[in-house]
Structure formats: C-alpha cells, structure tokens
Design a protein around this motif. Structure first.
Motif, PDB file in Angstrom:
ATOM      1  N   UNK A  94      46.702  37.159  26.034  1.00  0.00           N
ATOM      2  CA  UNK A  94      45.954  37.038  24.781  1.00  0.00           C
ATOM      3  C   UNK A  94      46.064  35.616  24.239  1.00  0.00           C
ATOM      4  N   UNK A  95      47.234  35.007  24.373  1.00  0.00           N
ATOM      5  CA  UNK A  95      47.428  33.651  23.871  1.00  0.00           C
ATOM      6  C   UNK A  95      46.624  32.638  24.682  1.00  0.00           C
ATOM      7  N   UNK A  96      46.547  32.843  25.964  1.00  0.00           N
ATOM      8  CA  UNK A  96      45.812  31.900  26.813  1.00  0.00           C
ATOM      9  C   UNK A  96      44.301  32.064  26.670  1.00  0.00           C
ATOM     10  N   UNK A  97      43.852  33.268  26.461  1.00  0.00           N
ATOM     11  CA  UNK A  97      42.454  33.640  26.259  1.00  0.00           C
ATOM     12  C   UNK A  97      41.523  33.209  27.392  1.00  0.00           C
ATOM     13  N   UNK A  98      41.588  31.971  27.814  1.00  0.00           N
ATOM     14  CA  UNK A  98      40.663  31.502  28.845  1.00  0.00           C
ATOM     15  C   UNK A  98      41.248  31.572  30.241  1.00  0.00           C
ATOM     16  N   UNK A  99      42.541  31.708  30.364  1.00  0.00           N
ATOM     17  CA  UNK A  99      43.171  31.693  31.677  1.00  0.00           C
ATOM     18  C   UNK A  99      43.885  33.003  31.937  1.00  0.00           C
ATOM     19  N   UNK A 100      43.783  33.430  33.168  1.00  0.00           N
ATOM     20  CA  UNK A 100      44.536  34.607  33.571  1.00  0.00           C
ATOM     21  C   UNK A 100      45.789  34.136  34.312  1.00  0.00           C
ATOM     22  N   UNK A 101      46.872  34.838  34.100  1.00  0.00           N
ATOM     23  CA  UNK A 101      48.120  34.560  34.791  1.00  0.00           C
ATOM     24  C   UNK A 101      48.428  35.772  35.648  1.00  0.00           C
ATOM     25  N   UNK A 102      48.681  35.531  36.912  1.00  0.00           N
ATOM     26  CA  UNK A 102      48.945  36.635  37.839  1.00  0.00           C
ATOM     27  C   UNK A 102      50.308  36.452  38.489  1.00  0.00           C
ATOM     28  N   UNK A 103      50.773  37.506  39.118  1.00  0.00           N
ATOM     29  CA  UNK A 103      51.946  37.429  39.978  1.00  0.00           C
ATOM     30  C   UNK A 103      51.472  37.272  41.415  1.00  0.00           C
ATOM     31  N   UNK A 133      50.778  45.217  39.166  1.00  0.00           N
ATOM     32  CA  UNK A 133      50.919  44.426  37.940  1.00  0.00           C
ATOM     33  C   UNK A 133      49.636  43.664  37.641  1.00  0.00           C
ATOM     34  N   UNK A 134      49.062  43.038  38.657  1.00  0.00           N
ATOM     35  CA  UNK A 134      47.824  42.277  38.449  1.00  0.00           C
ATOM     36  C   UNK A 134      46.670  43.189  38.050  1.00  0.00           C
ATOM     37  N   UNK A 135      46.573  44.359  38.663  1.00  0.00           N
ATOM     38  CA  UNK A 135      45.494  45.283  38.306  1.00  0.00           C
ATOM     39  C   UNK A 135      45.642  45.778  36.875  1.00  0.00           C
ATOM     40  N   UNK A 136      46.874  45.991  36.423  1.00  0.00           N
ATOM     41  CA  UNK A 136      47.085  46.389  35.023  1.00  0.00           C
ATOM     42  C   UNK A 136      46.680  45.285  34.060  1.00  0.00           C
ATOM     43  N   UNK A 137      46.703  44.058  34.548  1.00  0.00           N
ATOM     44  CA  UNK A 137      46.252  42.923  33.745  1.00  0.00           C
ATOM     45  C   UNK A 137      44.748  42.701  33.873  1.00  0.00           C
ATOM     46  N   UNK A 138      44.091  43.564  34.630  1.00  0.00           N
ATOM     47  CA  UNK A 138      42.645  43.464  34.775  1.00  0.00           C
ATOM     48  C   UNK A 138      42.190  42.527  35.874  1.00  0.00           C
ATOM     49  N   UNK A 139      43.079  42.212  36.818  1.00  0.00           N
ATOM     50  CA  UNK A 139      42.744  41.294  37.910  1.00  0.00           C
ATOM     51  C   UNK A 139      42.826  42.067  39.219  1.00  0.00           C
ATOM     52  N   UNK A 140      41.716  42.134  39.932  1.00  0.00           N
ATOM     53  CA  UNK A 140      41.679  42.846  41.215  1.00  0.00           C
ATOM     54  C   UNK A 140      42.408  42.022  42.285  1.00  0.00           C
ATOM     55  N   UNK A 141      42.788  42.654  43.393  1.00  0.00           N
ATOM     56  CA  UNK A 141      43.411  41.887  44.487  1.00  0.00           C
ATOM     57  C   UNK A 141      42.519  40.749  44.987  1.00  0.00           C
ATOM     58  N   UNK A 142      41.213  40.979  45.035  1.00  0.00           N
ATOM     59  CA  UNK A 142      40.290  39.917  45.474  1.00  0.00           C
ATOM     60  C   UNK A 142      40.286  38.750  44.481  1.00  0.00           C
ATOM     61  N   UNK A 143      40.234  39.058  43.184  1.00  0.00           N
ATOM     62  CA  UNK A 143      40.264  38.001  42.169  1.00  0.00           C
ATOM     63  C   UNK A 143      41.594  37.249  42.224  1.00  0.00           C
ATOM     64  N   UNK A 144      42.696  37.978  42.394  1.00  0.00           N
ATOM     65  CA  UNK A 144      44.013  37.343  42.489  1.00  0.00           C
ATOM     66  C   UNK A 144      44.051  36.391  43.682  1.00  0.00           C
ATOM     67  N   UNK A 145      43.470  36.815  44.808  1.00  0.00           N
ATOM     68  CA  UNK A 145      43.413  35.960  46.000  1.00  0.00           C
ATOM     69  C   UNK A 145      42.683  34.652  45.685  1.00  0.00           C
ATOM     70  N   UNK A 146      41.557  34.740  44.983  1.00  0.00           N
ATOM     71  CA  UNK A 146      40.792  33.533  44.644  1.00  0.00           C
ATOM     72  C   UNK A 146      41.577  32.627  43.686  1.00  0.00           C
ATOM     73  N   UNK A 147      42.305  33.220  42.739  1.00  0.00           N
ATOM     74  CA  UNK A 147      43.121  32.419  41.820  1.00  0.00           C
ATOM     75  C   UNK A 147      44.207  31.679  42.601  1.00  0.00           C
ATOM     76  N   UNK A 148      44.848  32.360  43.539  1.00  0.00           N
ATOM     77  CA  UNK A 148      45.897  31.738  44.350  1.00  0.00           C
ATOM     78  C   UNK A 148      45.313  30.633  45.224  1.00  0.00           C
ATOM     79  N   UNK A 149      44.192  30.904  45.887  1.00  0.00           N
ATOM     80  CA  UNK A 149      43.575  29.884  46.747  1.00  0.00           C
ATOM     81  C   UNK A 149      43.201  28.638  45.939  1.00  0.00           C
ATOM     82  N   UNK A 150      42.646  28.823  44.747  1.00  0.00           N
ATOM     83  CA  UNK A 150      42.266  27.685  43.907  1.00  0.00           C
ATOM     84  C   UNK A 150      43.500  26.903  43.448  1.00  0.00           C
ATOM     85  N   UNK A 151      44.645  27.589  43.288  1.00  0.00           N
ATOM     86  CA  UNK A 151      45.863  26.882  42.879  1.00  0.00           C
ATOM     87  C   UNK A 151      46.418  26.035  44.019  1.00  0.00           C
ATOM     88  N   UNK A 152      46.103  26.423  45.258  1.00  0.00           N
ATOM     89  CA  UNK A 152      46.596  25.692  46.431  1.00  0.00           C
ATOM     90  C   UNK A 152      45.629  24.606  46.891  1.00  0.00           C
TER      91      UNK A 152
END
Length: 109
Positions: free
Chosen positions: A23-32, A84-103
């Motif tokens: 909620x504090x970040x609003x624009x960014x999602x944080x995943x495990x 944990x990521x799905x409870x935060x509203x992030x699918x495994x596919x979306x999490x994969x894209x977030x990780x790839x973009x971080x690398x």
C-alpha cells in the motif's frame, strides 16, 4: 510446532507486513523469490524483489535479525513463495517477469 507450521506462520507474518508495504509503495509490487542456489545450512532463504528495481533485497541483514528460511526442500520453498506472491495479487508468470526485469534491465515480456 512442525516445520510446515513454522513456514506457514512465516508466510502469514510476511503477508501482514507486505500488505502495508504494498500500500505504501502503490506503484511497485514487491515479491518473494527463491531458486535452487539459495539453499543455506539453515534452509532456503528467499529474497525480496521490487518491481522496477535492479537486484534484490536479502532479509534481516540491516536489523541484525535472523532471515526467514523455508526449509530444505526446494519444492516446499517454491510453493510457499508462489503462495505468498499470489496472496499479494501477483501470479507466478508476473513474478517471473518482475524477477527477469530485476536481472536484465530493459527486459520486456
């Protein structure tokens, strides 16, 4: 308390804090994130990855706190991270894209 109960409690605690962080970040999602290279003598140590940022954040280091460990079975650790990521509203596919973009800056799905 069994290892599974302890792992599930860790995920619940993460989610309670993460909801406020999200909620504090609003624009960014944080995943495990966890992969097979993250096995330590204590178990798998997942990291946080913030959408739109390069790299990742390890837990507990700045506050001299013990980081979370998700057991010695990679399948269990991966399942806990995905849940944990799905409870935060992030699918495994979306999490994969977030990780790839971080690398790989400039990565586009």
């Amino acid at each position: 308390m069994s290892d599974q109960d302890e792992n599930e409690q860790i995920v619940r605690n993460f989610l309670m804090g993460a909801a406020h962080t999200q909620a504090a970040l609003r624009r960014r999602r944080v995943i495990l994130f966890v992969d097979e290279s993250m096995l330590t003598e204590h178990g798998y140590e997942p990291v946080f990855v913030a959408e739109g940022e390069t790299g990742c954040y390890r837990q507990g280091r700045e506050n001299h706190q013990q980081p979370w460990y998700f057991g010695h079975d990679f399948k269990v650790a991966k399942r806990l991270v995905d849940e944990a990521n799905e409870r935060l509203g992030v699918s495994p596919e979306e999490a994969h894209h977030i990780v790839m973009a971080s690398m790989f800056p400039g990565y586009r799905p």
